[in-house]
Structures are given as structure tokens and as C-alpha cells.
Design a protein around this motif. Structure first.
Motif, PDB file in Angstrom:
ATOM      1  N   ASP A  78       0.802  -1.234   0.000  1.00  0.00           N
ATOM      2  CA  ASP A  78       0.000   0.000   0.000  1.00  0.00           C
ATOM      3  C   ASP A  78       0.826   1.272   0.000  1.00  0.00           C
ATOM      4  O   ASP A  78       0.341   2.322  -0.398  1.00  0.00           O
ATOM      5  N   THR A  79       2.072   1.215   0.453  1.00  0.00           N
ATOM      6  CA  THR A  79       2.866   2.442   0.574  1.00  0.00           C
ATOM      7  C   THR A  79       4.031   2.511  -0.394  1.00  0.00           C
ATOM      8  O   THR A  79       4.652   3.556  -0.514  1.00  0.00           O
ATOM      9  N   THR A  80       4.337   1.450  -1.083  1.00  0.00           N
ATOM     10  CA  THR A  80       5.534   1.394  -1.930  1.00  0.00           C
ATOM     11  C   THR A  80       5.148   1.093  -3.368  1.00  0.00           C
ATOM     12  O   THR A  80       4.253   0.298  -3.631  1.00  0.00           O
ATOM     13  N   VAL A  81       5.860   1.715  -4.310  1.00  0.00           N
ATOM     14  CA  VAL A  81       5.741   1.411  -5.733  1.00  0.00           C
ATOM     15  C   VAL A  81       7.146   1.266  -6.306  1.00  0.00           C
ATOM     16  O   VAL A  81       8.105   1.801  -5.767  1.00  0.00           O
ATOM     17  N   ILE A  82       7.256   0.525  -7.387  1.00  0.00           N
ATOM     18  CA  ILE A  82       8.529   0.418  -8.098  1.00  0.00           C
ATOM     19  C   ILE A  82       8.360   1.144  -9.418  1.00  0.00           C
ATOM     20  O   ILE A  82       7.471   0.830 -10.215  1.00  0.00           O
ATOM     21  N   VAL A  83       9.202   2.143  -9.635  1.00  0.00           N
ATOM     22  CA  VAL A  83       9.097   3.020 -10.800  1.00  0.00           C
ATOM     23  C   VAL A  83      10.321   2.809 -11.678  1.00  0.00           C
ATOM     24  O   VAL A  83      11.449   2.723 -11.188  1.00  0.00           O
ATOM     25  N   GLU A  84      10.079   2.734 -12.980  1.00  0.00           N
ATOM     26  CA  GLU A  84      11.158   2.565 -13.959  1.00  0.00           C
ATOM     27  C   GLU A  84      11.419   3.918 -14.610  1.00  0.00           C
ATOM     28  O   GLU A  84      10.495   4.551 -15.132  1.00  0.00           O
ATOM     29  N   PHE A  85      12.669   4.349 -14.550  1.00  0.00           N
ATOM     30  CA  PHE A  85      13.057   5.646 -15.098  1.00  0.00           C
ATOM     31  C   PHE A  85      13.925   5.443 -16.337  1.00  0.00           C
ATOM     32  O   PHE A  85      14.727   4.529 -16.400  1.00  0.00           O
ATOM     33  N   ILE A  93      13.472   1.761  -9.452  1.00  0.00           N
ATOM     34  CA  ILE A  93      13.698   2.244  -8.093  1.00  0.00           C
ATOM     35  C   ILE A  93      12.416   2.076  -7.279  1.00  0.00           C
ATOM     36  O   ILE A  93      11.363   2.569  -7.680  1.00  0.00           O
ATOM     37  N   PRO A  94      12.509   1.403  -6.114  1.00  0.00           N
ATOM     38  CA  PRO A  94      11.349   1.384  -5.214  1.00  0.00           C
ATOM     39  C   PRO A  94      11.250   2.732  -4.499  1.00  0.00           C
ATOM     40  O   PRO A  94      12.256   3.316  -4.106  1.00  0.00           O
ATOM     41  N   MET A  95      10.043   3.216  -4.360  1.00  0.00           N
ATOM     42  CA  MET A  95       9.847   4.505  -3.692  1.00  0.00           C
ATOM     43  C   MET A  95       8.495   4.531  -2.992  1.00  0.00           C
ATOM     44  O   MET A  95       7.620   3.718  -3.273  1.00  0.00           O
ATOM     45  N   GLU A  96       8.358   5.476  -2.093  1.00  0.00           N
ATOM     46  CA  GLU A  96       7.103   5.672  -1.383  1.00  0.00           C
ATOM     47  C   GLU A  96       6.068   6.285  -2.326  1.00  0.00           C
ATOM     48  O   GLU A  96       6.406   7.090  -3.188  1.00  0.00           O
ATOM     49  N   LYS A  97       4.818   5.918  -2.125  1.00  0.00           N
ATOM     50  CA  LYS A  97       3.752   6.527  -2.923  1.00  0.00           C
ATOM     51  C   LYS A  97       3.652   8.022  -2.668  1.00  0.00           C
ATOM     52  O   LYS A  97       3.292   8.787  -3.552  1.00  0.00           O
TER      53      LYS A  97
END
Length: 109
Positions: A78-85, A93-97
Motif C-alpha cells: 500500500d505504501t511502496t511502488v517500483i518506478v522505472e526511469f 527504483i522502489p519509492m514511497e507513494k
């Protein structure tokens, strides 16, 4: 000191209470205006951001608070997403929502 007030003393005591009451009303109105001008719009904005983050899906393009654009590739909890840059597909990179400031749905692109 007498128990009964003369006419002049009674008028003076009533005037003090009237001015105190009007001051309380003025301060009450002042705080009510401050509530509607400052706090209420802030609560609305927080609800809008929370709704945006709860509707986040895989494949959505996002803008982070640090200014990077990326694509959501996974939502592990619920609080973390993995974003591709970037375009090389190696920068994931995993990051907080809460670090996401804007979302563009995959269907809108």
C-alpha cells in the motif's frame, strides 16, 4: 459597597459585558474565516492527492516530487511502488507513494 447598583453603575457594567460579547463574536468570525480560507482547502487537497494515489495502477506514468518522470511497473504494498526511469529499462527504483506528485493514466497517453 452596596448590593444594589445605581443606574450609572448598572449602565457601566452592561456596557462592559456588551463590549466583551462583541469582541468574542468578532474573534469567532475571524477564526471562522481563517478556517474556510486556510484549513478547508488544505483538507480538500489532501483528499484529492490520497484519491490519486489510491487509484495508481501498473503502467501509469508518474512525476515524482524530485522532478523525475517514470512508469509504475509494480505495486508491492500500500505504501511502496517500483518506478522505472529512463529508456534503458534498467533503472528501477522502489519509492514511497507519497513521493509521487502527478499521475497520468496509461489510457490517456
Amino acid at each position: 459597597m452596596g448590593i444594589l447598583l445605581t443606574g450609572e453603575e448598572a449602565a457601566q457594567a452592561g456596557g462592559t459585558m456588551g463590549s466583551l460579547l462583541s469582541m468574542v463574536i468578532i474573534y469567532g468570525l475571524f477564526f471562522l474565516v481563517i478556517w474556510f480560507v486556510l484549513f478547508r482547502p488544505q483538507k480538500k487537497e489532501q483528499k484529492k492527492v490520497q484519491a490519486m494515489l489510491s487509484a495508481l495502477e501498473i503502467g501509469d506514468s508518474v512525476l515524482t516530487t524530485s522532478g523525475f518522470y517514470g512508469v509504475v511497473i509494480d505495486i508491492p504494498d500500500d505504501t511502496t511502488v517500483i518506478v522505472e526511469f529512463g529508456s534503458n529499462r534498467n533503472c528501477r527504483i522502489p519509492m514511497e507513494k507519497s513521493a509521487i506528485s502527478r499521475v497520468q493514466k496509461a489510457a490517456e497517453q
